[in-house]
Design an enzyme around this catalytic site. Structure first.
Site, PDB file in Angstrom:
ATOM      1  N   SER A 100       0.816  -1.217   0.000  1.00 41.49           N
ATOM      2  CA  SER A 100       0.000   0.000   0.000  1.00 41.49           C
ATOM      3  C   SER A 100       0.850   1.268   0.000  1.00 41.49           C
ATOM      4  O   SER A 100       1.595   1.506  -0.929  1.00 41.49           O
ATOM      5  CB  SER A 100      -0.971  -0.050   1.173  1.00 41.49           C
ATOM      6  N   ASP A 243      -2.795   6.542  -3.085  1.00 38.76           N
ATOM      7  CA  ASP A 243      -1.703   5.882  -2.369  1.00 38.76           C
ATOM      8  C   ASP A 243      -1.106   4.803  -3.292  1.00 38.76           C
ATOM      9  O   ASP A 243      -1.526   4.660  -4.443  1.00 38.76           O
ATOM     10  CB  ASP A 243      -2.180   5.336  -1.004  1.00 38.76           C
ATOM     11  N   ASP A 245      -1.173   1.551  -3.766  1.00 37.74           N
ATOM     12  CA  ASP A 245      -1.965   0.512  -4.432  1.00 37.74           C
ATOM     13  C   ASP A 245      -3.331   1.034  -4.879  1.00 37.74           C
ATOM     14  O   ASP A 245      -4.189   0.255  -5.304  1.00 37.74           O
ATOM     15  CB  ASP A 245      -2.103  -0.731  -3.550  1.00 37.74           C
ATOM     16  N   ASP A 247      -6.081   2.213  -3.509  1.00 41.93           N
ATOM     17  CA  ASP A 247      -7.411   1.973  -2.935  1.00 41.93           C
ATOM     18  C   ASP A 247      -7.928   3.230  -2.240  1.00 41.93           C
ATOM     19  O   ASP A 247      -9.114   3.372  -2.001  1.00 41.93           O
ATOM     20  CB  ASP A 247      -7.442   0.747  -1.996  1.00 41.93           C
TER      21      ASP A 247
HETATM   22 MG    MG Z   1      -3.695   1.334   0.082  1.00 40.03          MG
END
Ligand code: MG
Length: 460
Positions: A100, A243, A245, A247
């Site tokens: 992440s 961010d 990744d 999400d």
């Molecule tokens: Mg994330």
């Protein structure tokens, strides 16, 4: 038992605690778990942009194949893209290799269930048990899984978002968006999505690069100075940062103001309930009361859960909620999927701006304002449970307390705000958060209850 899975899957520093041996073992345990209920499980695997991805992806895949699972590699994708692929293409499970927003030396392994939601704690515990007891069920040579690749994931995902928003309305506004992907996985999706929505896109750090040369991957104000400066300088309508990744998304209004995730979350909740004349909205106990205010104004109902996006998602499914999410910029739109999804959040915020014909700063100014105060204190792990129990018993007798909520920690509703006292799941600390309309009141509440918690810790 040592817990491998934290709040967001398994994470660690590459080749220290996060290495190929661990990844291989997790792959074997995961495959063994899936094979218990499915004859020939199909698993999708994807990664973010980190340098150690190939190493970990291949180790997890080898473990899954050895346990008799078929593995489909969908390549470099955002976490929500992998989740959408699992749901839409009927996979039995999904694996995303990502850490992440953590610094580049980290990486991680996160699990996705067949409906595209993040793994529940029960599933994680089952996989951990198999891993630690080494009860791997490896198949004979004829039954080893097949490995293949599929590069349709990003197209599938973008089409999904375009079906879930009013594309023509957004297009008609010709928004100018400054997009900062932070060299993360969003780089492969979000510029394309915004162009499909008729936006003019000014790109910052939209090349995937696992060394994160542009900025720190966590979208905090101090990491987004370039974006904050650029938006008003070029008269753009909005800025957005993802961010690592992708999400979570953080927005910057047209004046260059950083919008904290609690406000974006409330904005999402406001229009989800407004467009449906109410409905259920779900968020953890930690979220600001602004969420309740906007939902109730539209005749909706708020359900509070324990902290953690998989829990929010599961309650949303169960209660047929119209919206949910966390105040870190993780918004969940059930019309797309039951997970935090930043690209969907971006499309939705543009849709709200278009529908209401208002700037982002105007929309945010309509959200009620609250002041928050956060503090913490040391508390040994072994004392946490008894401290919580004593705290609940003691505070129940307190006449200032209007309502007590023990969903996660002890939350007290007071006449001038609320206070939440909650032990950390991983660190030896106890956190105290308070919220009020007034800054001094918020601080006073937090400090009063901090003292109460400290006394209990010292006398336990
Ligand atoms: Mg994330």
């Amino acid at each position: 038992m040592t817990r491998l899975f934290g709040t967001n899957g398994i994470r660690g520093v590459v080749n220290e605690d996060m290495n190929c041996d661990l990844a291989l073992g997790i792959g074997k345990a995961w495959g063994t778990f899936l094979k218990k209920s499915i004859n020939r499980p199909r698993v999708a695997i994807g990664t973010d942009a980190r340098l150690s991805n190939y190493m970990l992806k291949n180790a997890v895949s080898a473990g899954l194949l050895s346990a008799g699972c078929d593995v489909v590699d969908v390549g470099l994708v955002p976490t929500p893209t992998l989740q959408y692929t699992v749901k839409e293409r009927d996979f039995d499970s999904g694996v995303i290799i990502t850490a992440s927003h953590n610094p580049p030396q980290f990486n991680g392994i996160k699990g996705v269930a067949s409906d595209g939601t993040e793994f529940s704690k029960d599933v994680e515990e089952d996989i951990e048990k198999i891993y630690f007891e080494k009860k791997f069920n490896l198949v004979g040579w004829r039954d080893v899984g097949f490995f293949s690749t599929w590069n349709g994931s990003i197209d599938l995902y973008i089409k999904g978002i375009l079906k879930a928003v009013d594309v023509e309305l957004i297009k008609s506004k010709h928004f100018h968006v400054v997009l900062d992907c932070g060299n993360g996985a969003g780089s492969l999706v979000t510029p394309r999505l915004l162009k499909e929505l008729g936006c003019k896109v000014t790109e910052l750090y939209c090349e995937p690069d696992g060394t994160f040369p542009g900025r720190n991957s966590e979208p905090l104000p101090e990491n987004l100075t370039e974006l904050i400066k650029t938006v008003p300088m070029i008269n753009a309508d909005v800025g957005v940062a993802q961010d690592g990744d992708a999400d979570r998304a953080i927005f910057i209004d047209e004046k260059g103001n950083y919008i904290w995730g609690d406000k974006t979350l409330a904005l999402g909740a406001k229009y989800a309930t407004k467009n449906r004349d109410g409905g259920i909205a779900v968020t953890p106990v930690t979220t600001s009361s602004m969420f309740d205010d906007v939902v109730k104004e539209n005749g909706g109902e708020v359900i509070r859960t324990k902290v953690g996006s998989p829990i929010v998602a599961r309650v949303m499914i169960e209660k047929k909620a119209v919206f949910g999410g966390e105040e870190n910029g993780g918004l969940i739109f059930p019309e797309m999927q039951y997970c935090r999804d930043s690209a969907m959040a971006i499309a939705k915020i543009l849709e709200i701006m278009a529908k209401e014909n208002k700037t982002l700063s105007e929309l945010i100014n309509e959200i009620p304002q609250y002041e928050v105060y956060k503090t913490k204190m040391p508390c040994p792990h072994e004392k946490k449970e008894i401290v919580m129990k004593t705290l609940a018993e003691q505070t129940k007798k307190n006449s200032d307390v209007l309502k007590i909520d023990e969903t996660d920690g002890v939350k007290l509703y007071l006449k001038n705000g609320w206070v939440l006292m909650r032990p950390s799941g991983t660190e030896p600390i106890f956190r105290v958060y308070s919220e009020s309309k007034d800054k001094n009141t918020a601080e006073n509440i937090a400090l009063t209850y901090k003292k109460i918690v400290e006394d209990i810790i010292n006398n336990t």
